[in-house]
Design an enzyme around this catalytic site. Structure first.
Site, PDB file in Angstrom:
ATOM      1  N   THR A 190       0.838  -1.206   0.000  1.00  0.00           N
ATOM      2  CA  THR A 190       0.000   0.000   0.000  1.00  0.00           C
ATOM      3  C   THR A 190       0.868   1.251   0.000  1.00  0.00           C
ATOM      4  OG1 THR A 190      -1.769  -1.175   1.138  1.00  0.00           O
ATOM      5  CG2 THR A 190      -1.794   1.239   1.304  1.00  0.00           C
ATOM      6  N   ASN A 244      -5.020  -9.356  -8.052  1.00  0.00           N
ATOM      7  CA  ASN A 244      -5.184 -10.045  -6.766  1.00  0.00           C
ATOM      8  C   ASN A 244      -6.494 -10.809  -6.658  1.00  0.00           C
ATOM      9  OD1 ASN A 244      -5.753  -7.085  -6.784  1.00  0.00           O
ATOM     10  ND2 ASN A 244      -6.891  -7.613  -4.939  1.00  0.00           N
ATOM     11  N   GLN A 304       1.303  -9.143  -6.135  1.00  0.00           N
ATOM     12  CA  GLN A 304       0.815 -10.529  -6.220  1.00  0.00           C
ATOM     13  C   GLN A 304       1.699 -11.397  -7.099  1.00  0.00           C
ATOM     14  OE1 GLN A 304      -1.559 -12.100  -4.589  1.00  0.00           O
ATOM     15  NE2 GLN A 304      -2.590 -10.387  -3.622  1.00  0.00           N
ATOM     16  N   SER A 363       5.578  -6.510  -1.764  1.00  0.00           N
ATOM     17  CA  SER A 363       5.165  -6.672  -0.373  1.00  0.00           C
ATOM     18  C   SER A 363       5.616  -8.044   0.111  1.00  0.00           C
ATOM     19  CB  SER A 363       3.638  -6.547  -0.288  1.00  0.00           C
ATOM     20  OG  SER A 363       3.222  -6.732   1.041  1.00  0.00           O
ATOM     21  N   ALA A 364       6.165  -8.092   1.333  1.00  0.00           N
ATOM     22  CA  ALA A 364       6.755  -9.353   1.810  1.00  0.00           C
ATOM     23  C   ALA A 364       5.718 -10.408   2.166  1.00  0.00           C
ATOM     24  CB  ALA A 364       7.633  -9.069   3.026  1.00  0.00           C
ATOM     25  N   THR A 394      13.154   4.830  10.784  1.00  0.00           N
ATOM     26  CA  THR A 394      14.059   3.746  11.174  1.00  0.00           C
ATOM     27  C   THR A 394      13.630   2.446  10.501  1.00  0.00           C
ATOM     28  OG1 THR A 394      14.468   4.827  13.270  1.00  0.00           O
ATOM     29  CG2 THR A 394      14.938   2.464  13.186  1.00  0.00           C
ATOM     30  N   CYS A 446     -14.553  -7.011  -0.837  1.00  0.00           N
ATOM     31  CA  CYS A 446     -13.102  -6.964  -0.940  1.00  0.00           C
ATOM     32  C   CYS A 446     -12.520  -7.050   0.464  1.00  0.00           C
ATOM     33  CB  CYS A 446     -12.646  -5.708  -1.660  1.00  0.00           C
ATOM     34  SG  CYS A 446     -13.120  -4.218  -0.837  1.00  0.00           S
TER      35      CYS A 446
HETATM   36  C1  LIG Z   1      -2.195  -6.248  -5.934  1.00  0.00           C
HETATM   37  C2  LIG Z   1      -1.987  -5.723  -4.556  1.00  0.00           C
HETATM   38  N1  LIG Z   1      -1.419  -4.530  -4.386  1.00  0.00           N
HETATM   39  C3  LIG Z   1      -1.183  -4.009  -3.171  1.00  0.00           C
HETATM   40  C4  LIG Z   1      -1.562  -4.683  -2.028  1.00  0.00           C
HETATM   41  C5  LIG Z   1      -1.317  -4.061  -0.684  1.00  0.00           C
HETATM   42  O1  LIG Z   1      -0.186  -4.636  -0.077  1.00  0.00           O
HETATM   43  P1  LIG Z   1       0.010  -4.528   1.519  1.00  0.00           P
HETATM   44  O2  LIG Z   1      -0.960  -5.483   2.137  1.00  0.00           O
HETATM   45  O3  LIG Z   1       1.445  -4.942   1.728  1.00  0.00           O
HETATM   46  O4  LIG Z   1      -0.227  -3.120   1.897  1.00  0.00           O
HETATM   47  C6  LIG Z   1      -2.169  -5.939  -2.144  1.00  0.00           C
HETATM   48  C7  LIG Z   1      -2.640  -6.668  -0.938  1.00  0.00           C
HETATM   49  O5  LIG Z   1      -3.712  -7.194  -0.879  1.00  0.00           O
HETATM   50  C8  LIG Z   1      -2.392  -6.467  -3.444  1.00  0.00           C
HETATM   51  O6  LIG Z   1      -2.974  -7.650  -3.611  1.00  0.00           O
END
Ligand SMILES: Cc1ncc(COP(=O)(O)O)c(C=O)c1O
Length: 384
Positions: free
Chosen positions: A72, A150, A178, A198-199, A239, A325
């Site tokens: 995000t 996603n 994803q 994203s981890a 940090t 969602c």
């Molecule tokens: C395609 C996509 N983008 C961004 C995100 C957001 O990632 P995060 O949960 O690390 O904020 C997600 C999470 O569901 C996702 O599926």
């Protein structure tokens, strides 16, 4: 506990990732920016190693990786950061099936005076590079196109979209949250200037991620969202979350090792699930691209059942519904709507996300359980 089939929402942290992280919570607790003593240099070394591991998975130089708190934030940084560095009133292009963490910042930017074009997707959720080319105009500051969706797992032709953008000197951002660890993501082949990661979607910890920011000419003009200590090449002060970053690095190292074999195995399980549904049930439809899709994704509409009753009936498996969602305000899926799926079917759809820890037994249980609940609900509605 129900069988976990919601690996697009999040994944279980791999035990090897947990092991790698643990020392950085206690004995190796240093601040990676306090490099005037060994606590700090130890932490900085671990962050540098994680940066190399993450970059290695993407075939990118380590210095292009900017750590954030997750997908995000990376998406917000890409869109708001580039638009903040562009002329006021600049033009932004995003695609209709993007994640909310792209669409919502885009709409906020539009409320603040940026020009916004939302490019449609086809019935599979895919973007046509030609529609992006048609939308580009003088003043276009950024195009954002996700790599893998996603909800329906559809993979976009991002390399072609990036080529279109390059021809017009427009930078391109790609949400690959994803995709990484599931399909090969090579920054050179992809050609995107900014890539969100994203981890927690690839068996790493929640709360950490990264934005790849391409190096070299022409430089990407991007303003930080957070000012402070000037960390991460001044792009993201704060940090660093050393234990989480170490886990992210280890997750990427593991993904690089196992990716192709794991993708094949998970794809086989996904096909078994679909074949099982087809054998047991009529009136079902696959949502998403038949072939350009993530190996672990299966999004299915079940005609003739009420979506809420379907979700409520599924006690033995953990899946996502197509009607709500994962955000705080549930609403019918904007992705299925953009694909032209009627609301009655979109509400009666389920997203199955298979992952590293799923087995054939999990899939067989899901087939039996879903078929039984769908048949029961259909019988019930035909007798009422
Ligand atoms: C395609 C996509 N983008 C961004 C995100 C957001 O990632 P995060 O949960 O690390 O904020 C997600 C999470 O569901 C996702 O599926």
């Amino acid at each position: 506990m129900p069988v976990y089939l919601d690996n697009h929402a999040t994944t279980r942290v791999d035990p090897r990732v947990v092991t790698a992280m643990l020392p950085y919570f206690d004995e190796l607790f240093g601040n990676a920016a306090s490099i005037n003593h060994s606590y700090g240099t130890e932490a900085a070394g671990a962050v540098a190693e994680a940066r190399r591991q993450i970059a290695g998975l993407l075939n990118a130089p380590p210095e292009t990786i900017v750590f954030t708190s997750g997908g995000t934030e990376s998406n917000n940084l890409a869109l708001k950061g580039v638009l903040a560095g562009a002329r006021p009133g600049s033009h932004l292009i995003v695609c209709a099936a993007e994640h909310r963490s792209v669409l919502d910042p885009a709409r906020r930017l539009a409320r603040r005076g940026c020009e916004l074009t939302i490019v449609p997707v086809d019935r599979y959720g895919q973007v046509d590079p030609q529609s992006v080319a048609d939308a580009i105009r003088p003043g276009t500051a950024l195009v954002s196109a996700m790599l893998a969706n996603n909800e329906v797992g559809t993979i976009n032709p991002v390399a072609e979209i990036a080529a279109v953008c390059r021809a017009h000197n427009v930078p391109v951002h790609c949400d690959a949250v994803q995709a990484i660890g599931k399909i090969s993501v090579d920054v050179v082949a992809l050609g995107a200037d900014l890539i969100s990661l994203s981890a927690h979607k690839l068996y790493g910890p929640k709360g950490t991620g990264a934005l790849y920011v391409r190096d070299g000419d022409p430089p990407i003009r991007i303003e930080p969202l957070l000012d402070g200590g000037g960390h991460e090449r001044r792009l993201r002060s704060g940090t660093l979350a050393v234990p989480l970053i170490v886990g992210f690095g280890e997750a990427c190292r593991l993904a690089r090792e196992v990716l192709s074999q794991e993708a094949a195995e998970i794809g086989t399980l996904r096909d078994r699930l679909w074949d099982g549904f087809c054998e047991r049930l009529s009136g079902i439809a696959l949502n998403g691209h038949p072939t350009d899709r993530l190996p672990g994704n299966l999004n299915v509409s079940f005609a003739g059942v009420d979506g809420e009753q379907l979700m409520n009936g599924l006690s033995q498996i953990a899946v996502s519904s197509g009607s709500a969602c994962t955000s705080a305000d549930p609403e019918p899926s904007h992705v299925l709507r953009a694909m032209g799926v009627p609301e009655s079917l979109s509400k009666a759809s389920l997203r199955f996300g298979l992952g590293r820890f799923n087995t054939a037994a999990d899939v067989d249980l899901a087939i039996e359980h879903v078929a039984e609940v769908v048949e029961r609900l259909r019988q019930h509605s035909s007798t009422h």
